[in-house]
Motif scaffolding. Structure first.
Motif, PDB file in Angstrom:
ATOM      1  N   THR A 179       0.821  -1.274  -0.170  1.00  0.00           N
ATOM      2  CA  THR A 179      -0.041  -0.012   0.067  1.00  0.00           C
ATOM      3  C   THR A 179       1.022   1.293   0.114  1.00  0.00           C
ATOM      4  OG1 THR A 179      -1.864  -1.045   1.092  1.00  0.00           O
ATOM      5  CG2 THR A 179      -1.837   1.263   1.245  1.00  0.00           C
ATOM      6  N   LEU A 180       0.606   2.002  -1.060  1.00  0.00           N
ATOM      7  CA  LEU A 180       1.490   3.289  -1.019  1.00  0.00           C
ATOM      8  C   LEU A 180       0.610   4.505  -0.324  1.00  0.00           C
ATOM      9  CD1 LEU A 180       2.777   3.200  -4.448  1.00  0.00           C
ATOM     10  CD2 LEU A 180       3.617   2.360  -2.560  1.00  0.00           C
ATOM     11  N   ALA A 181       1.312   5.234   0.572  1.00  0.00           N
ATOM     12  CA  ALA A 181       0.697   6.519   1.172  1.00  0.00           C
ATOM     13  C   ALA A 181       1.671   7.572   0.997  1.00  0.00           C
ATOM     14  CB  ALA A 181       0.130   6.263   2.588  1.00  0.00           C
ATOM     15  N   ALA A 182       1.160   8.675   0.870  1.00  0.00           N
ATOM     16  CA  ALA A 182       1.962   9.944   1.058  1.00  0.00           C
ATOM     17  C   ALA A 182       1.596  10.802   2.060  1.00  0.00           C
ATOM     18  CB  ALA A 182       1.671  10.812  -0.152  1.00  0.00           C
ATOM     19  N   VAL A 183       2.915  11.084   2.628  1.00  0.00           N
ATOM     20  CA  VAL A 183       2.675  11.721   4.011  1.00  0.00           C
ATOM     21  C   VAL A 183       3.437  12.897   3.854  1.00  0.00           C
ATOM     22  CG1 VAL A 183       3.194  11.725   6.662  1.00  0.00           C
ATOM     23  CG2 VAL A 183       2.624   9.487   5.118  1.00  0.00           C
ATOM     24  N   THR A 184       2.914  14.308   4.039  1.00  0.00           N
ATOM     25  CA  THR A 184       3.736  15.314   3.586  1.00  0.00           C
ATOM     26  C   THR A 184       3.191  16.547   4.780  1.00  0.00           C
ATOM     27  OG1 THR A 184       4.202  16.931   2.116  1.00  0.00           O
ATOM     28  CG2 THR A 184       2.023  16.119   2.067  1.00  0.00           C
ATOM     29  N   SER A 185       4.296  17.385   4.739  1.00  0.00           N
ATOM     30  CA  SER A 185       3.800  18.618   5.619  1.00  0.00           C
ATOM     31  C   SER A 185       3.363  19.472   4.617  1.00  0.00           C
ATOM     32  CB  SER A 185       5.312  19.325   6.017  1.00  0.00           C
ATOM     33  OG  SER A 185       5.807  18.648   7.108  1.00  0.00           O
TER      34      SER A 185
ATOM     35  N   ALA B 201       0.128  17.659   6.897  1.00  0.00           N
ATOM     36  CA  ALA B 201       0.166  18.118   8.042  1.00  0.00           C
ATOM     37  C   ALA B 201      -0.306  19.502   8.242  1.00  0.00           C
ATOM     38  CB  ALA B 201       1.730  18.087   8.738  1.00  0.00           C
ATOM     39  N   GLU B 202      -0.479  20.141   7.115  1.00  0.00           N
ATOM     40  CA  GLU B 202      -1.334  21.496   6.957  1.00  0.00           C
ATOM     41  C   GLU B 202      -2.755  21.043   6.839  1.00  0.00           C
ATOM     42  OE1 GLU B 202      -2.065  25.327   6.425  1.00  0.00           O
ATOM     43  OE2 GLU B 202      -0.094  24.535   6.985  1.00  0.00           O
TER      44      GLU B 202
ATOM     45  N   VAL C  17       1.589  14.139  11.898  1.00  0.00           N
ATOM     46  CA  VAL C  17       0.875  13.567  10.561  1.00  0.00           C
ATOM     47  C   VAL C  17       1.338  12.334  10.322  1.00  0.00           C
ATOM     48  CG1 VAL C  17       3.219  14.390   9.153  1.00  0.00           C
ATOM     49  CG2 VAL C  17       0.830  14.302   8.420  1.00  0.00           C
ATOM     50  N   TYR C  18       2.312  11.670  10.730  1.00  0.00           N
ATOM     51  CA  TYR C  18       2.922  10.107  10.556  1.00  0.00           C
ATOM     52  C   TYR C  18       1.757   9.394  11.538  1.00  0.00           C
ATOM     53  CZ  TYR C  18       6.595  10.044   7.294  1.00  0.00           C
ATOM     54  OH  TYR C  18       7.321  10.114   6.259  1.00  0.00           O
ATOM     55  N   ALA C  19       1.401  10.054  12.563  1.00  0.00           N
ATOM     56  CA  ALA C  19       0.953   9.058  13.790  1.00  0.00           C
ATOM     57  C   ALA C  19      -0.605   9.198  13.238  1.00  0.00           C
ATOM     58  CB  ALA C  19       0.879   9.727  14.926  1.00  0.00           C
ATOM     59  N   PHE C  20      -1.119  10.254  12.656  1.00  0.00           N
ATOM     60  CA  PHE C  20      -2.264  10.435  12.048  1.00  0.00           C
ATOM     61  C   PHE C  20      -2.781   9.379  10.730  1.00  0.00           C
ATOM     62  CE2 PHE C  20      -5.518  12.117   9.022  1.00  0.00           C
ATOM     63  CZ  PHE C  20      -6.592  12.266   9.720  1.00  0.00           C
ATOM     64  N   ALA C  21      -1.346   9.346  10.111  1.00  0.00           N
ATOM     65  CA  ALA C  21      -1.517   8.420   8.694  1.00  0.00           C
ATOM     66  C   ALA C  21      -1.612   6.905   9.367  1.00  0.00           C
ATOM     67  CB  ALA C  21      -0.332   8.628   7.862  1.00  0.00           C
ATOM     68  N   GLY C  22      -0.737   6.788  10.241  1.00  0.00           N
ATOM     69  CA  GLY C  22      -0.833   5.296  10.736  1.00  0.00           C
ATOM     70  C   GLY C  22      -2.000   4.741  11.234  1.00  0.00           C
ATOM     71  N   GLU C  23      -2.639   5.728  11.921  1.00  0.00           N
ATOM     72  CA  GLU C  23      -4.037   5.477  12.551  1.00  0.00           C
ATOM     73  C   GLU C  23      -4.883   5.209  11.628  1.00  0.00           C
ATOM     74  OE1 GLU C  23      -7.616   7.483  15.518  1.00  0.00           O
ATOM     75  OE2 GLU C  23      -5.089   8.384  15.402  1.00  0.00           O
ATOM     76  N   ARG C  24      -5.216   6.035  10.475  1.00  0.00           N
ATOM     77  CA  ARG C  24      -6.073   6.014   9.508  1.00  0.00           C
ATOM     78  C   ARG C  24      -5.898   4.929   8.551  1.00  0.00           C
ATOM     79  NH1 ARG C  24      -9.746  10.536   8.527  1.00  0.00           N
ATOM     80  NH2 ARG C  24      -9.968  11.491  10.431  1.00  0.00           N
ATOM     81  N   LEU C  25      -4.957   4.396   8.408  1.00  0.00           N
ATOM     82  CA  LEU C  25      -4.605   3.244   7.602  1.00  0.00           C
ATOM     83  C   LEU C  25      -4.521   1.911   8.231  1.00  0.00           C
ATOM     84  CD1 LEU C  25      -1.217   4.701   5.623  1.00  0.00           C
ATOM     85  CD2 LEU C  25      -3.515   4.418   4.737  1.00  0.00           C
TER      86      LEU C  25
ATOM     87  N   LEU D 298      13.119  12.932  11.121  1.00  0.00           N
ATOM     88  CA  LEU D 298      12.976  13.060  12.720  1.00  0.00           C
ATOM     89  C   LEU D 298      11.289  12.688  13.192  1.00  0.00           C
ATOM     90  CD1 LEU D 298      14.852  16.054  13.561  1.00  0.00           C
ATOM     91  CD2 LEU D 298      15.261  13.876  14.373  1.00  0.00           C
ATOM     92  N   SER D 299      10.552  13.175  12.111  1.00  0.00           N
ATOM     93  CA  SER D 299       8.880  13.093  12.420  1.00  0.00           C
ATOM     94  C   SER D 299       8.632  11.449  12.197  1.00  0.00           C
ATOM     95  CB  SER D 299       8.334  13.684  10.888  1.00  0.00           C
ATOM     96  OG  SER D 299       6.956  13.619  11.249  1.00  0.00           O
ATOM     97  N   ALA D 300       9.427  10.911  11.101  1.00  0.00           N
ATOM     98  CA  ALA D 300       8.787   9.568  10.987  1.00  0.00           C
ATOM     99  C   ALA D 300       9.243   8.515  12.149  1.00  0.00           C
ATOM    100  CB  ALA D 300       9.609   9.215   9.830  1.00  0.00           C
ATOM    101  N   VAL D 301      10.344   9.077  12.474  1.00  0.00           N
ATOM    102  CA  VAL D 301      11.319   8.098  13.447  1.00  0.00           C
ATOM    103  C   VAL D 301      10.626   8.190  14.864  1.00  0.00           C
ATOM    104  CG1 VAL D 301      13.391   7.900  14.826  1.00  0.00           C
ATOM    105  CG2 VAL D 301      13.446   7.985  12.470  1.00  0.00           C
ATOM    106  N   ALA D 302      10.217   9.541  15.183  1.00  0.00           N
ATOM    107  CA  ALA D 302       9.624   9.932  16.466  1.00  0.00           C
ATOM    108  C   ALA D 302       8.071   9.362  16.575  1.00  0.00           C
ATOM    109  CB  ALA D 302       9.354  11.497  16.759  1.00  0.00           C
ATOM    110  N   ALA D 303       7.402   9.154  15.483  1.00  0.00           N
ATOM    111  CA  ALA D 303       6.226   8.262  15.387  1.00  0.00           C
ATOM    112  C   ALA D 303       6.576   6.948  15.558  1.00  0.00           C
ATOM    113  CB  ALA D 303       5.568   8.432  14.031  1.00  0.00           C
TER     114      ALA D 303
END
Length: 233
Positions: free
Chosen positions: A111-117, A144-145, A159-167, A185-190
């Motif tokens: 599954t491909l998802a885009a996660v952007t600021s 994230a906007e 935004v990564y936490a949100f994407a993971g939850e929604r997916l 840093l964002s992805a690793v922190a999530a």
């Protein structure tokens, strides 16, 4: 592994340099209103704010002048910058087989998802003109906007936490692909294992960016999407 969480700018397409070139006019008008005594070039602005969206960059720059921006004033500047940059990117980005073909090769298995600021409208435009829109279902595009209740920007992991939850995916089945330090840093922190990429980083800057991505927590750093496919097996 079931899911690839893909950063957009600088990862799926070489949009960062042209975006900063288009954004510089708006950013310098903004800085002039804050009291800046000189203008900044696109390269300077990118070095100052790379990996952050304009909302976060504007707030950070304003704090440097003792200002706190919020509400309609901030939203107005964000809207200006978004419109200018999106229209410019529509004219300069093109399909790139070095990105499109490897992604098509794995689209049936992952599954491909885009996660952007960046703003959703900017992401949608970039995916369209680079012929990647068909690989990223609109329901799997996260900004994230625009996607979050309160807009933010990487390196905030929201935004990564949100994407993971929604997916409905957890870090044991999803991996992030990021080009910027703030993005990694964002992805690793999530909690997501992260592949760093320098495909669109200038050759002379790749060694430093590779080291910085490792320091930010990337498990491995690659030079192309073909290498990402090889890693996935």
């Amino acid at each position: 592994m079931t899911t690839l969480l893909c950063d957009a700018d600088g990862t799926l397409f070489p949009s960062e340099e042209p975006a900063y070139a288009a954004s510089a006019g708006v950013t310098n008008r903004f800085l002039a209103e804050l009291g800046a005594e000189r203008s900044y070039g696109p390269d300077e602005l990118q070095a100052m704010t790379n990996g952050k969206n304009f909302r976060a960059a504007a707030q950070e720059l304003a704090r440097g002048y003792g200002r706190e921006l919020a509400g309609d004033e901030l939203d107005g500047w964000v809207a200006q910058e978004k419109d200018v940059v999106t229209e410019h990117l529509r004219t300069v980005l093109r399909p790139d087989p070095a990105v499109r073909d490897p992604l098509r090769a794995v689209a049936g298995r992952f599954t491909l998802a885009a996660v952007t600021s960046s703003a959703s409208s900017r992401l949608d435009a970039c995916l369209e003109v680079t012929d990647l829109a068909g690989l990223f279902d609109p329901q799997r595009r996260f900004s994230a906007e625009d996607s979050l209740e309160v807009p933010t920007s990487k390196p905030d992991p929201a935004v990564y936490a949100f994407a993971g939850e929604r997916l409905g995916v957890t870090p044991d089945v999803a991996v992030a692909v990021e080009d910027s330090i703030n993005g990694a840093l964002s992805a690793v922190a999530a909690g997501f294992p992260t592949i760093g990429t320098v495909q669109f980083v200038a050759e002379g800057d790749r060694e430093a960016r590779t080291a910085a991505l490792h320091e930010a927590g990337a498990r491995v750093v690659v030079r192309s999407w073909a290498e990402v496919v090889d890693l996935l097996g």
